[in-house]
Scaffold this motif. Structure first.
Motif, PDB file in Angstrom:
ATOM      1  N   ASN A 232       0.802  -1.220   0.000  1.00  7.30           N
ATOM      2  CA  ASN A 232       0.000   0.000   0.000  1.00  7.30           C
ATOM      3  C   ASN A 232       0.835   1.270   0.000  1.00  7.30           C
ATOM      4  O   ASN A 232       0.316   2.344  -0.338  1.00  7.30           O
ATOM      5  N   LEU A 233       2.087   1.184   0.383  1.00  9.30           N
ATOM      6  CA  LEU A 233       2.945   2.361   0.280  1.00  9.30           C
ATOM      7  C   LEU A 233       3.006   2.854  -1.170  1.00  9.30           C
ATOM      8  O   LEU A 233       3.025   4.062  -1.432  1.00  9.30           O
ATOM      9  N   VAL A 234       3.024   1.911  -2.108  1.00  5.49           N
ATOM     10  CA  VAL A 234       3.044   2.270  -3.523  1.00  5.49           C
ATOM     11  C   VAL A 234       1.633   2.338  -4.092  1.00  5.49           C
ATOM     12  O   VAL A 234       1.277   3.251  -4.841  1.00  5.49           O
ATOM     13  N   PHE A 235       0.808   1.380  -3.711  1.00  2.00           N
ATOM     14  CA  PHE A 235      -0.545   1.286  -4.254  1.00  2.00           C
ATOM     15  C   PHE A 235      -1.354   2.558  -3.989  1.00  2.00           C
ATOM     16  O   PHE A 235      -2.072   3.055  -4.862  1.00  2.00           O
ATOM     17  N   GLN A 236      -1.259   3.090  -2.778  1.00  2.00           N
ATOM     18  CA  GLN A 236      -2.017   4.286  -2.449  1.00  2.00           C
ATOM     19  C   GLN A 236      -1.526   5.486  -3.249  1.00  2.00           C
ATOM     20  O   GLN A 236      -2.303   6.374  -3.597  1.00  2.00           O
ATOM     21  N   MET A 237      -0.234   5.521  -3.546  1.00  7.44           N
ATOM     22  CA  MET A 237       0.278   6.574  -4.430  1.00  7.44           C
ATOM     23  C   MET A 237      -0.377   6.458  -5.809  1.00  7.44           C
ATOM     24  O   MET A 237      -0.713   7.471  -6.449  1.00  7.44           O
ATOM     25  N   MET A 238      -0.564   5.226  -6.281  1.00  9.56           N
ATOM     26  CA  MET A 238      -1.191   5.001  -7.581  1.00  9.56           C
ATOM     27  C   MET A 238      -2.646   5.450  -7.571  1.00  9.56           C
ATOM     28  O   MET A 238      -3.092   6.163  -8.465  1.00  9.56           O
TER      29      MET A 238
ATOM     30  N   PHE B  71      -5.637  -3.952   8.887  1.00 10.68           N
ATOM     31  CA  PHE B  71      -5.319  -2.861   9.812  1.00 10.68           C
ATOM     32  C   PHE B  71      -4.034  -2.159   9.364  1.00 10.68           C
ATOM     33  O   PHE B  71      -3.988  -0.928   9.249  1.00 10.68           O
ATOM     34  N   PHE B  72      -3.005  -2.955   9.090  1.00 14.21           N
ATOM     35  CA  PHE B  72      -1.746  -2.362   8.636  1.00 14.21           C
ATOM     36  C   PHE B  72      -1.900  -1.733   7.251  1.00 14.21           C
ATOM     37  O   PHE B  72      -1.352  -0.659   6.975  1.00 14.21           O
ATOM     38  N   GLY B  73      -2.641  -2.420   6.373  1.00 17.30           N
ATOM     39  CA  GLY B  73      -2.849  -1.878   5.037  1.00 17.30           C
ATOM     40  C   GLY B  73      -3.584  -0.551   5.071  1.00 17.30           C
ATOM     41  O   GLY B  73      -3.186   0.409   4.401  1.00 17.30           O
ATOM     42  N   SER B  74      -4.644  -0.481   5.866  1.00 20.86           N
ATOM     43  CA  SER B  74      -5.421   0.756   5.971  1.00 20.86           C
ATOM     44  C   SER B  74      -4.614   1.858   6.641  1.00 20.86           C
ATOM     45  O   SER B  74      -4.699   3.031   6.249  1.00 20.86           O
ATOM     46  N   ALA B  75      -3.846   1.483   7.661  1.00 18.49           N
ATOM     47  CA  ALA B  75      -3.028   2.486   8.353  1.00 18.49           C
ATOM     48  C   ALA B  75      -2.039   3.132   7.385  1.00 18.49           C
ATOM     49  O   ALA B  75      -1.858   4.359   7.378  1.00 18.49           O
ATOM     50  N   VAL B  76      -1.416   2.307   6.541  1.00 15.86           N
ATOM     51  CA  VAL B  76      -0.457   2.851   5.574  1.00 15.86           C
ATOM     52  C   VAL B  76      -1.168   3.652   4.491  1.00 15.86           C
ATOM     53  O   VAL B  76      -0.649   4.681   4.030  1.00 15.86           O
ATOM     54  N   GLN B  77      -2.346   3.225   4.073  1.00 12.99           N
ATOM     55  CA  GLN B  77      -3.123   4.011   3.111  1.00 12.99           C
ATOM     56  C   GLN B  77      -3.355   5.419   3.639  1.00 12.99           C
ATOM     57  O   GLN B  77      -3.206   6.408   2.910  1.00 12.99           O
ATOM     58  N   ILE B  78      -3.698   5.513   4.908  1.00 11.16           N
ATOM     59  CA  ILE B  78      -3.954   6.811   5.523  1.00 11.16           C
ATOM     60  C   ILE B  78      -2.668   7.623   5.610  1.00 11.16           C
ATOM     61  O   ILE B  78      -2.646   8.822   5.313  1.00 11.16           O
ATOM     62  N   ILE B  79      -1.583   6.960   6.010  1.00 10.49           N
ATOM     63  CA  ILE B  79      -0.287   7.649   6.108  1.00 10.49           C
ATOM     64  C   ILE B  79       0.112   8.229   4.759  1.00 10.49           C
ATOM     65  O   ILE B  79       0.525   9.387   4.654  1.00 10.49           O
ATOM     66  N   VAL B  80      -0.036   7.417   3.698  1.00  8.31           N
ATOM     67  CA  VAL B  80       0.326   7.883   2.356  1.00  8.31           C
ATOM     68  C   VAL B  80      -0.588   9.021   1.918  1.00  8.31           C
ATOM     69  O   VAL B  80      -0.137  10.035   1.369  1.00  8.31           O
ATOM     70  N   ALA B  81      -1.903   8.860   2.171  1.00  8.16           N
ATOM     71  CA  ALA B  81      -2.852   9.884   1.756  1.00  8.16           C
ATOM     72  C   ALA B  81      -2.592  11.215   2.457  1.00  8.16           C
ATOM     73  O   ALA B  81      -2.725  12.283   1.859  1.00  8.16           O
ATOM     74  N   VAL B  82      -2.204  11.150   3.728  1.00 15.30           N
ATOM     75  CA  VAL B  82      -2.018  12.367   4.519  1.00 15.30           C
ATOM     76  C   VAL B  82      -0.650  12.993   4.275  1.00 15.30           C
ATOM     77  O   VAL B  82      -0.521  14.221   4.147  1.00 15.30           O
ATOM     78  N   PHE B  83       0.396  12.176   4.181  1.00 17.50           N
ATOM     79  CA  PHE B  83       1.755  12.712   4.203  1.00 17.50           C
ATOM     80  C   PHE B  83       2.423  12.820   2.830  1.00 17.50           C
ATOM     81  O   PHE B  83       3.510  13.398   2.726  1.00 17.50           O
ATOM     82  N   THR B  84       1.797  12.279   1.782  1.00 17.92           N
ATOM     83  CA  THR B  84       2.453  12.332   0.471  1.00 17.92           C
ATOM     84  C   THR B  84       2.708  13.767   0.018  1.00 17.92           C
ATOM     85  O   THR B  84       3.848  14.121  -0.340  1.00 17.92           O
ATOM     86  N   LEU B  85       1.695  14.598  -0.003  1.00 20.54           N
ATOM     87  CA  LEU B  85       1.881  15.964  -0.491  1.00 20.54           C
ATOM     88  C   LEU B  85       2.850  16.769   0.384  1.00 20.54           C
ATOM     89  O   LEU B  85       3.690  17.505  -0.157  1.00 20.54           O
TER      90      LEU B  85
ATOM     91  N   ALA C  35     -11.578   4.152  -6.527  1.00 21.75           N
ATOM     92  CA  ALA C  35     -10.757   4.822  -7.530  1.00 21.75           C
ATOM     93  C   ALA C  35     -11.372   6.145  -7.952  1.00 21.75           C
ATOM     94  O   ALA C  35     -10.689   7.177  -8.016  1.00 21.75           O
ATOM     95  N   ILE C  36     -12.660   6.127  -8.247  1.00 22.98           N
ATOM     96  CA  ILE C  36     -13.332   7.348  -8.703  1.00 22.98           C
ATOM     97  C   ILE C  36     -13.244   8.436  -7.640  1.00 22.98           C
ATOM     98  O   ILE C  36     -12.911   9.597  -7.931  1.00 22.98           O
ATOM     99  N   LYS C  37     -13.518   8.060  -6.399  1.00 20.45           N
ATOM    100  CA  LYS C  37     -13.528   9.061  -5.329  1.00 20.45           C
ATOM    101  C   LYS C  37     -12.125   9.541  -4.983  1.00 20.45           C
ATOM    102  O   LYS C  37     -11.866  10.749  -4.885  1.00 20.45           O
ATOM    103  N   ASN C  38     -11.200   8.610  -4.769  1.00 15.00           N
ATOM    104  CA  ASN C  38      -9.848   8.989  -4.348  1.00 15.00           C
ATOM    105  C   ASN C  38      -9.128   9.836  -5.392  1.00 15.00           C
ATOM    106  O   ASN C  38      -8.446  10.806  -5.063  1.00 15.00           O
ATOM    107  N   GLN C  39      -9.273   9.448  -6.656  1.00 18.41           N
ATOM    108  CA  GLN C  39      -8.578  10.177  -7.708  1.00 18.41           C
ATOM    109  C   GLN C  39      -9.131  11.584  -7.900  1.00 18.41           C
ATOM    110  O   GLN C  39      -8.437  12.470  -8.399  1.00 18.41           O
ATOM    111  N   THR C  40     -10.387  11.781  -7.490  1.00 20.58           N
ATOM    112  CA  THR C  40     -11.018  13.086  -7.683  1.00 20.58           C
ATOM    113  C   THR C  40     -10.804  14.015  -6.499  1.00 20.58           C
ATOM    114  O   THR C  40     -10.974  15.231  -6.629  1.00 20.58           O
TER     115      THR C  40
END
Length: 440
Positions: A23-29, A154-168, A247-252
């Motif tokens: 998910n570190l990469v997947f969430q970036m995608m 749990f770990f997958g979702s936690a990393v999704q959130i970390i990537v979503a919040v901290f990427t920018l 995908a539709i929601k996150n990308q938008t």
């Protein structure tokens, strides 16, 4: 029939961290790649839309290929486990290359995008599909499998959130105003962590329960089993709908806050509310034991629908507090949904074994199939609608494009949640578990 617990906490944590790694990469995608292609890399929305469709069509075939490869793997490490060792490094390499911005011509940049993104899709499948396929071989205890699935999510979702919040913020920190450099250094950081975690999974997990006489059956026999495995077919459709919605929601999201709220910096804030998905994931163990997995997932879809409706009303009222509240509630429901996906796929794999076929690779491929097709068509819908409405990167958007952004962010996901709920009603959990428990 009650079975003893076979796994220990180091193995459980390592299994869960495999999904964190991906998910570190997947969430970036899922969250930022469309934005990267249109606003940083320089592709048109239409070119990005076609790329996503081609990539996802390729991934549909790749999911089946990887599934067959798993089912025909003979090694001292098992069927699924070797894939963590073999494909982790090329996965990370292609992740980094996808965010490289070479100084090519327009056609050269498009070719580079195709090569890197298609390669990333293949190697993502090669390291992600085994996470699902290996699950039913770790234990025969139904409650232990549920716990393992919950730890994974749990770990997958936690990393999704970390990537979503901290990427920018990381892009800003590394790039110092240059988003090309910022995205590249951010994915390098995520990639190195991902590589270490995937290899750790290989060394820590163990395939315990495999029946050699069922494990390598001809495709024609596997196909006969699939036609009888109605529950697998239904959960596959639910997975596809979930990832299409996501995908539709996150990308938008980034487009909505950049062009309608005129504040791109709000994206990490709104994504921070998605931490509520962890609440849903944690609730799965107790709730599924009490009311069953199907009812738990139906509850999750209902909660997600309510949250999405509140979010949609927030876009009408133009009230950030309402949008944030809807995001929070929607994320709780999403946690209940996605946390059960691998667990219910594992149930259909075990159900297939009651028919004499152990095809965890092919049956688990439906998870990656749903991810890939959902992301592909989600990207197609989002980029395609933007193109039709006259989207222009890094400029004020016309009224039609603003409506399209809101449609993708608020209303299309709401419709898809309703379809998802209706589809899952046809899932016969009682029949499946009766057959599995009788076999045990």
């Amino acid at each position: 029939m009650n079975q003893p617990w076979q796994t220990k906490w180091p193995e459980r944590i390592s299994y869960g961290l495999s999904d964190a790694a991906d998910n570190l990469v997947f969430q970036m995608m899922t969250t930022y790649l469309l934005f990267f292609y249109t606003d940083v890399y320089g592709l048109s929305a239409s070119a990005a839309a076609i790329l996503f469709v081609v990539a996802r069509l390729a991934d549909v075939i790749e999911s089946l290929i990887i599934g067959i490869m798993i089912d025909h793997t003979h090694s001292r490490f098992g069927k699924s486990r070797p894939f963590f060792l073999w494909y982790a490094l090329p996965y990370v390499i292609f992740a980094v290359l996808t965010f490289v911005t070479p100084n090519f011509s327009g056609n050269g940049k498009l070719i580079w995008a195709y090569i890197t993104y298609l390669g990333l899709g293949f190697f993502y499948t090669a390291v992600n599909l085994p996470i699902t396929s290996i699950l039913p071989t770790l234990s025969k205890n139904e409650h232990e499998l549920t716990l393992l699935g919950v730890i994974r999510q749990f770990f997958g979702s936690a990393v999704q959130i970390i990537v979503a919040v901290f990427t920018l913020p990381l892009v800003s920190f590394f790039g110092k105003g240059n988003q090309q450099s910022g995205f590249l250094y951010t994915i390098i950081l995520f990639g190195l962590i991902s590589l270490a975690l995937i290899w750790n999974t290989f060394f820590q997990v163990k395939e315990r329960f495999s029946q050699p006489e069922q494990a390598h059956q001809p495709l024609k026999d596997v196909w006969k089993m699939l036609k009888k495995n109605k529950q697998w077919f239904i959960i596959s459709i639910v997975i596809l709908l979930y990832w299409l919605t996501t995908a539709i929601k996150n990308q938008t999201t980034i487009y909505y806050f950049k062009y309608l709220q005129n504040n791109e910096n709000l994206v990490p804030l709104v994504n921070g509310f998605t931490f509520a998905a962890l609440i849903g994931v944690v609730l799965i163990v107790r709730t599924s034991k009490k009311i069953g997995k199907k009812q738990t997932m139906l509850t999750g879809i209902a909660v997600a629908t309510i949250g999405q409706l509140i979010l949609a009303l927030g876009t009408i009222l133009n009230q950030l507090a309402v949008i944030f509240t809807g995001t929070f509630i929607n994320s709780i429901g999403n946690g209940l949904i996605i946390g059960l996906v691998s667990i219910m796929i594992a149930d259909t794999i075990r159900y297939g074994m009651t028919m004499g076929i152990q095809a965890e690779g092919i049956l688990a491929s439906t998870d990656d199939f749903g991810v890939n097709v959902g992301l592909g068509f989600g990207g197609l819908i989002t980029a395609g609608l933007f193109h039709l409405s006259g989207y222009t990167a890094n400029h004020a958007q016309n009224l039609a494009t603003q409506h399209m952004i809101t449609l993708n962010y608020a209303w299309l996901p709401l419709i898809l949640y309703v379809i998802m709920f209706i589809t899952l009603l046809f899932y016969n959990e009682r029949q499946l578990l009766a057959a599995v428990n009788q076999e045990a």
